[in-house]
Write a protein that holds these residues in place. Structure first.
Motif, PDB file in Angstrom:
ATOM      1  N   THR A 154       9.469-125.173  10.588  1.00 54.53           N
ATOM      2  CA  THR A 154       9.604-126.048   9.302  1.00 54.53           C
ATOM      3  C   THR A 154      11.484-126.376   8.554  1.00 54.53           C
ATOM      4  O   THR A 154      12.093-127.149   8.157  1.00 54.53           O
ATOM      5  N   ASN A 175       9.355-132.196  15.702  1.00 54.13           N
ATOM      6  CA  ASN A 175       8.693-133.155  14.522  1.00 54.13           C
ATOM      7  C   ASN A 175       8.292-132.193  12.547  1.00 54.13           C
ATOM      8  O   ASN A 175       7.954-133.360  12.257  1.00 54.13           O
ATOM      9  N   LYS A 176       8.337-131.001  13.001  1.00 51.36           N
ATOM     10  CA  LYS A 176       7.458-131.020  11.890  1.00 51.36           C
ATOM     11  C   LYS A 176       9.250-130.223  10.467  1.00 51.36           C
ATOM     12  O   LYS A 176       8.431-129.470   9.220  1.00 51.36           O
ATOM     13  N   LYS A 178      11.603-129.274   8.148  1.00 41.75           N
ATOM     14  CA  LYS A 178      12.553-130.249   6.604  1.00 41.75           C
ATOM     15  C   LYS A 178      13.081-129.777   6.102  1.00 41.75           C
ATOM     16  O   LYS A 178      13.781-130.654   5.313  1.00 41.75           O
ATOM     17  N   TYR A 179      13.703-128.739   7.130  1.00 42.70           N
ATOM     18  CA  TYR A 179      14.691-128.298   5.985  1.00 42.70           C
ATOM     19  C   TYR A 179      15.887-127.771   6.847  1.00 42.70           C
ATOM     20  O   TYR A 179      15.521-126.698   8.026  1.00 42.70           O
ATOM     21  N   PRO A 199      11.831-136.633  11.278  1.00 44.78           N
ATOM     22  CA  PRO A 199      11.536-137.936  10.798  1.00 44.78           C
ATOM     23  C   PRO A 199      10.563-137.121   9.141  1.00 44.78           C
ATOM     24  O   PRO A 199      10.397-138.451   7.906  1.00 44.78           O
ATOM     25  N   HIS A 200      10.309-135.599   9.090  1.00 48.27           N
ATOM     26  CA  HIS A 200      10.120-135.326   7.887  1.00 48.27           C
ATOM     27  C   HIS A 200      10.956-134.316   7.394  1.00 48.27           C
ATOM     28  O   HIS A 200      10.835-133.432   6.465  1.00 48.27           O
ATOM     29  N   LEU A 201      12.881-134.273   7.914  1.00 48.62           N
ATOM     30  CA  LEU A 201      13.587-133.686   7.354  1.00 48.62           C
ATOM     31  C   LEU A 201      14.153-134.237   5.748  1.00 48.62           C
ATOM     32  O   LEU A 201      13.932-135.221   5.265  1.00 48.62           O
ATOM     33  N   GLN A 202      13.903-133.426   5.095  1.00 54.26           N
ATOM     34  CA  GLN A 202      14.267-133.375   3.478  1.00 54.26           C
ATOM     35  C   GLN A 202      15.579-133.179   2.991  1.00 54.26           C
ATOM     36  O   GLN A 202      15.992-133.441   1.883  1.00 54.26           O
ATOM     37  N   ASN A 220      13.945-140.461   5.916  1.00 55.81           N
ATOM     38  CA  ASN A 220      13.305-139.098   5.019  1.00 55.81           C
ATOM     39  C   ASN A 220      13.882-138.044   4.126  1.00 55.81           C
ATOM     40  O   ASN A 220      13.048-137.629   2.485  1.00 55.81           O
ATOM     41  N   ARG A 222      16.015-135.891   1.406  1.00 57.68           N
ATOM     42  CA  ARG A 222      15.836-135.993  -0.127  1.00 57.68           C
ATOM     43  C   ARG A 222      17.002-135.163  -1.253  1.00 57.68           C
ATOM     44  O   ARG A 222      17.676-135.679  -1.673  1.00 57.68           O
ATOM     45  N   GLN A 246      13.853-141.856  -0.753  1.00 56.87           N
ATOM     46  CA  GLN A 246      13.887-140.460  -1.044  1.00 56.87           C
ATOM     47  C   GLN A 246      15.063-140.036  -1.243  1.00 56.87           C
ATOM     48  O   GLN A 246      14.602-139.462  -2.028  1.00 56.87           O
TER      49      GLN A 246
END
Length: 329
Positions: A154, A175-176, A178-179, A199-202, A220, A222, A246
């Motif tokens: 993640t 797919n998980k 985020k960072y 898809p979940h990269l923030q 997505n 941020r 976002q």
């Protein structure tokens, strides 16, 4: 008186011989199996001259070889002590046989997700890096490329390495994720679709590299930090940030930009563009010239200092802002 003694001497010797041969131990006079004495020779009637009797040669003809099979003489030899080092070796062997050493512990590096996938350096990722739950820390590990990451990753940190290029296969099937933090590498290029399947990269941090262009950004995201690179305006797609609904934080300071990459999403809160080469602002940079009532309420922090820009000449570019940009002449 002297004649009387001489006359009694033969009789005394005769009596002594009679007693010897008539006793139960008469056999002691001749060894068993030997020639012994001839009875006729030592008859008292035929042997009157006792003074000439020679007892010194008695037993000279006895055969002692018969005793060889009956008497065995042995020799007692004390054992020679072993050297100290030899004794210690035997003792060590004995100890090893009694208490064998434990079997070596083996780790199945190829087991499913035990230490992560194998890297090009010959060891799993989670031995090369630090893996804590879904967070992978590969900071300052002399990496020249992104190592294979476990599928449940993640957060990925690979700061202060020697990575030069990021491929579109480096983050495949994550797919998980985020960072991503790749601060202070030597990244000069990225495949265009490197972040396409995240898809979940923030959070995307690429500060202190050598990038001149940005790839396609995940929808997505941020937080984007591309400070201290070599970005040029031509290296950013015209609508690179438009559809990032976002996106809240965009850091583009210390690059080689000639203009602000517009349009910007309404979700944006912080925009840092200091230390670039921006010389002008457009009416649609922050506002909407087709809607005079439009107000950009979320954008609170704009930094334009250390640019060759006089913001007083472009008042129409920020009439929709609640706070004026910082910087300019």
């Amino acid at each position: 008186m002297c004649d009387m003694r001489m006359s009694l001497q033969p009789q005394v010797f005769a009596v002594a011989l009679v007693l010897i041969f008539s006793s139960p131990y008469s056999s002691m006079g001749s060894p068993q199996g030997g020639p012994g004495f001839d009875d006729g020779i030592f008859d008292l009637e035929n042997y009157d001259d006792w003074d000439s009797l020679d007892l010194n040669g008695f037993g000279d003809n006895y055969d002692y070889d018969d005793l060889d099979g009956e008497i065995e003489v042995g020799m007692v030899v004390q054992p020679t002590p072993e050297p100290a080092n030899t004794a210690n070796e035997h003792l060590a062997e004995f100890k090893m046989e009694v208490t064998p050493p434990p079997a070596p512990v083996t780790l199945d590096f190829k087991g499913p997700d035990l230490f992560g996938p194998e890297t090009s350096l010959g060891m799993p990722t989670c031995l090369l890096c630090v893996c804590i739950s879904g967070s992978i820390y590969c900071d300052d590990s002399n990496l020249e490329q992104i190592p294979p990451l476990p599928k449940d990753t993640t957060h990925f940190y690979a700061r202060f390495n020697k990575i030069r290029h990021v491929k579109n296969t480096d983050f495949i099937n994550l797919n998980k994720l985020k960072y991503i933090d790749l601060t202070a590498n030597q990244i000069a290029g990225m495949d265009e679709d490197v972040f396409h399947n995240l898809p979940h990269l923030q959070d995307l941090i690429l500060a202190n590299n050598q990038l001149q262009a940005l790839p396609e950004l995940p929808i997505n995201v941020r937080y984007i930090d591309v400070r201290s690179n070599k970005l040029i305006s031509a290296g950013i797609h015209p609508d690179a940030f438009k559809d990032l609904s976002q996106l809240e934080f965009l850091y583009l300071s210390k690059n080689h930009l000639h203009s602000i990459p517009a349009p910007l999403p309404d979700s944006l809160r912080v925009l840092h563009l200091q230390n670039n080469d921006i010389q002008s602002l457009h009416e649609d940079t922050f506002c909407n010239r087709h809607d005079r009532n439009y107000i950009r309420r979320n954008l609170e922090d704009i930094r334009l200092d250390a640019n060759p820009l006089n913001i007083n000449l472009f008042a129409h570019a920020y009439v929709c802002l609640l706070r004026l940009p910082v910087g300019g002449r």
